[in-house]
Structures are given as structure tokens and as C-alpha cells.
Design an enzyme around this catalytic site. Structure first.
Site, PDB file in Angstrom:
ATOM      1  N   ASP A  83       2.622  -7.819   6.880  1.00  0.00           N
ATOM      2  CA  ASP A  83       1.728  -6.671   6.700  1.00  0.00           C
ATOM      3  C   ASP A  83       0.754  -6.877   5.540  1.00  0.00           C
ATOM      4  O   ASP A  83       0.319  -5.929   4.919  1.00  0.00           O
ATOM      5  CB  ASP A  83       2.530  -5.383   6.489  1.00  0.00           C
ATOM      6  N   LYS A  86       9.944  -0.590 -10.467  1.00  0.00           N
ATOM      7  CA  LYS A  86       8.828   0.288 -10.841  1.00  0.00           C
ATOM      8  C   LYS A  86       9.114   0.961 -12.177  1.00  0.00           C
ATOM      9  O   LYS A  86      10.230   1.426 -12.399  1.00  0.00           O
ATOM     10  CB  LYS A  86       8.673   1.409  -9.810  1.00  0.00           C
ATOM     11  N   ASP A 130      -1.871  -4.752   0.955  1.00  0.00           N
ATOM     12  CA  ASP A 130      -0.664  -4.451   1.729  1.00  0.00           C
ATOM     13  C   ASP A 130      -1.028  -3.272   2.627  1.00  0.00           C
ATOM     14  O   ASP A 130      -1.309  -2.182   2.126  1.00  0.00           O
ATOM     15  CB  ASP A 130       0.457  -4.089   0.745  1.00  0.00           C
TER      16      ASP A 130
END
Ligand code: GTP
Length: 362
Positions: free
Chosen positions: A116, A167, A225
Site C-alpha cells: 500500500d 508513537k 502510504d
């Protein structure tokens, strides 16, 4: 450098693409038409241009659709084989499962691509770095403006990856994992077989902890992405506009791409990299910008469609306005409806004419 003789690739295409629903309810993300061809065609053309000739697809979700789209690969100048997981094994488990179909020896490099990603980076340079440094794995790293939305990947001055960080609001670097890897085959073979494994959360941190050489190949070329609707329409428009070259584009680049049987009124404005799918129709006075109009859909007179996807056979009635919206296959947006920012209309839904209009000048 050219591709090492017989370099094989694994394409990870088994994800459910939940963020792209409802588009991915019927079609897996890597097969969604993107600038006129299945998304994967752009990645395959790039890999082939580099010299890859044999690709193993790691499939799971709607696996049979990949074979129907790409067959044995000969139409793309490739040999394609399919390895299907009965239940999804995650990125690492999928790579391990697909490796059973590789033909290369344990000390050979293997290219692994997320299915992707649109990327302008130089695969040859990445493989060259991997081979010349004798790395276990070499990851493509890209730089993003807001790394807090991603896990980040710091490296030392020599390019050695020092950590895989989750993250965080205060990232230590703006470099992130770009989803294209070169693995030594023996490293893939060491991933436990038949188990759910994540390369991002388990394999890469494990290799770093064990002192193996995990390298970053950082560059700043085009990268996207396409996992979200906004990114998907952007990727399609960027390809049509020529912001990223692809050998798989079915037509010249420009303001829009009209596919077979598409009908656009001379009084309609279709711009900013819009794709008008096969047999789709855009009537006079409609304005369509940076969008994906799927096969057989219909945008009526005076409608406005911006940065949106209109599904197969869907209809957008006169005067309706869509901004950053996904309209599922066969849905109908009645006259006067105004849909914005991330709204998704499920396949077959009928939104009747909007009786109440909100307007700043009322
Ligand atoms: P979301 O559900 O929207 O997050 O999308 P996704 O399912 O594609 O997941 P993600 O973007 O994290 O996956 C990255 C790549 O790995 C994509 O190319 C997926 O097709 C692929 N992938 C993810 N999980 C699996 C899996 O269990 N098996 C296989 N074969 N591929 C996978």
C-alpha cells in the site's frame, strides 16, 4: 547497481484495509483502481524496472482476487506465485509463510514490499547498501513533517538502526519506516513459522536487541502510504498529475485521466488529477477536483466533488456537494446534500433530496 541476479520479492497484500472501508469491503486495498490500474500494478512495474522477475504475493483477505487480477504474472513480465494464509499471520508471519515459495539461497537478499505504498525511492541504492554492508535487514526510511502520528526509527551516524519507537508526542527523529525492506533470506527463515508475528513490533526490535546489523536507507523522495481515504485520493491524483512517475500509467499525465468510455461534458470542469473511470459520466456544470470517479458512476449537472471517491455505479445528483468523502458502490447522493470531511456513505445507501440547506448567506 543493477539487481543482483535472480532477486526475488515478497509483496504483503493480505491486510483487510479497514481504514479504507467501505472501498475495501469488496476489493482488497492493493487491487483498488488507482490512476486507471490496480494499485499494485504501480509497485510491480517499479520492481520490474529495477530487475525483479519473480514475486511472491503474501495473501489472506480476499486472496483469490489477486490471482484473478494478475494471473501468473506473464502479462506484467513477471513470474507471480501466491502464498495464502488461512488466518492472517501479521506482517512477519506473512513474510515467513511466503518465503516457502522463494527459490534463492539463505545468503541472498530478498526485497519485501508493503502493498500500500507509493514511493519514488531508488530500490537499487537500497539493495546496494544492504549488500555492501552485509546487513541482516535494510529498511527504507522516509521523512515526514509530523512523525508523532507514526512510530519513528532513529539511526546512528553510520545508518545503523538503534531502536523502533512507538508513537509519541515528542519523537526523537522525523524518520519513519517506509514499508520497503531488504532481508537476508536466512533472517526471514528464522521468523517462527505458522505464528502471528509483527515485523515492526517483534522482528526488527528483536534483531536490534540481538546486535544484528539493521540498517536504515533514508531518502526524501516522493512517499505516500495510501491506507486512508485522503491518502488514497491524493496518491491517485499525484500519479495522474505526474508528481510520481509510474511505468504502469495507462495514459499521459495531466489534469485528468479519462478511461475507456468515460463521458465528460465540455461544460464540466474536471481537474487536479481526477480519474474518470470506465463508462463514468460527468454532466455540464459539474466540478470535479482531485477525485476518483469509479466505473459507471454518474456526477450530475452542477454537482461538486472535491478530493473524494465515488464508488462503482454510484450517483451524485444535481447540486450535491462532496468534499473529502467516500461514496460506496451503487450509493445515491440526492440533490442538495452537502457531505464533508471524512464522511463515508456505505454501498447501496440512498440519501434522499436534502430539504434543509445550510448556507452562510441565510
Ligand atoms: P488497515 O486495516 O487499514 O490498517 O490496513 P492493512 O490491513 O493493510 O494494514 P497495514 O496498513 O498495517 O498493513 C501493511 C501491509 O501489510 C499491507 O500491505 C497489508 O496488506 C499487509 N498485511 C497486514 N497484515 C497482514 C497479514 O496478516 N497477512 C498478510 N499477508 N499481509 C498483511
Amino acid at each position: 547497481m543493477r539487481s543482483p541476479d535472480g532477486l526475488e520479492a515478497i509483496l504483503l497484500v493480505g491486510g483487510q484495509g479497514t481504514r479504507l472501508r467501505p472501498l475495501t469491503l469488496s476489493t482488497p486495498k492493493p487491487l483498488l483502481p488507482t490512476a486507471g490500474v490496480p494499485f499494485l500494478a504501480h509497485q510491480l512495474a517499479k520492481a520490474r524496472a529495477y530487475g525483479v522477475r519473480r514475486v511472491v504475493f503474501a495473501t489472506s483477505y480476499r486472496a483469490s482476487m489477486f490471482g484473478e487480477a494478475f494471473g501468473d504474472g506473464s502479462g506484467f513480465g513477471l513470474e507471480i506465485v501466491y502464498m495464502t494464509e488461512d488466518t492472517p499471520l501479521g506482517t512477519g508471519g506473512a513474510i515467513r509463510n511466503a518465503a516457502r515459495a522463494l527459490t534463492c539461497p539463505p545468503d541472498a537478499p530478498v526485497l519485501v514490499l508493503n502493498g500500500d505504498i507509493l514511493s519514488g525511492h531508488d530500490i537499487a541504492e537500497q539493495v546496494d547498501l544492504h549488500v555492501s554492508r552485509g546487513a541482516a535487514v535494510t529498511l527504507h526510511l522516509t521523512e515526514v513533517d509530523d512523525p508523532s502520528r507514526f512510530g519513528c526509527v532513529p539511526t546512528d551516524d553510520d545508518g545503523r538502526v538503534s531502536a523502533f519507537l512507538e508513537k509519541t508526542p515528542n519523537p526523537v527523529t522525523n524518520r519513519i519506516n517506509a514499508g520497503c525492506y531488504v532481508f537476508q533470506r536466512s533472517v526471514i527463515d528464522a521468523i517462527p513459522e505458522g505464528q502471528v508475528v509483527s515485523v515492526e513490533r517483534e522482528t526488527f526490535p528483536g534483531l536490534i536487541a540481538a546486535g544484528e546489523l539493521v540498517l536504515g536507507y533514508a531518502d526524501t523522495s516522493y512517499w505516500l502510504d495510501v491506507g486512508t481515504p485522503a491518502a488514497f485520493v491524493q496518491g491517485s491524483a499525484d500519479l495522474v498529475l505526474g508528481k510520481l512517475a509510474s511505468p504502469a500509467l495507462p495514459g499521459p499525465v495531466g489534469e485528468c485521466l479519462l478511461l475507456d468510455g468515460a463521458v465528460v461534458s465540455p461544460e464540466a470542469k474536471v481537474t487536479c488529477g481526477t480519474v474518470v473511470g470506465p463508462r463514468a459520466r460527468v454532466e455540464a456544470g459539474a466540478s470535479v477536483r482531485g477525485s476518483v470517479l469509479s466505473e459507471g458512476c454518474h456526477v450530475a449537472s452542477g454537482a461538486t466533488v472535491v478530493n473524494s471517491v465515488v464508488g462503482v455505479g454510484a450517483r451524485v445528483a444535481s447540486g450535491a456537494v462532496l468534499r473529502e468523502v467516500v461514496v460506496g458502490d451503487g450509493a445515491h447522493i440526492g440533490p442538495g446534500n452537502e457531505l464533508t470531511s471524512g464522511m463515508r456513505v456505505w454501498p447501496g445507501v440512498n440519501l434522499p433530496e436534502c430539504a434543509v440547506r445550510f448556507s452562510s448567506d441565510v
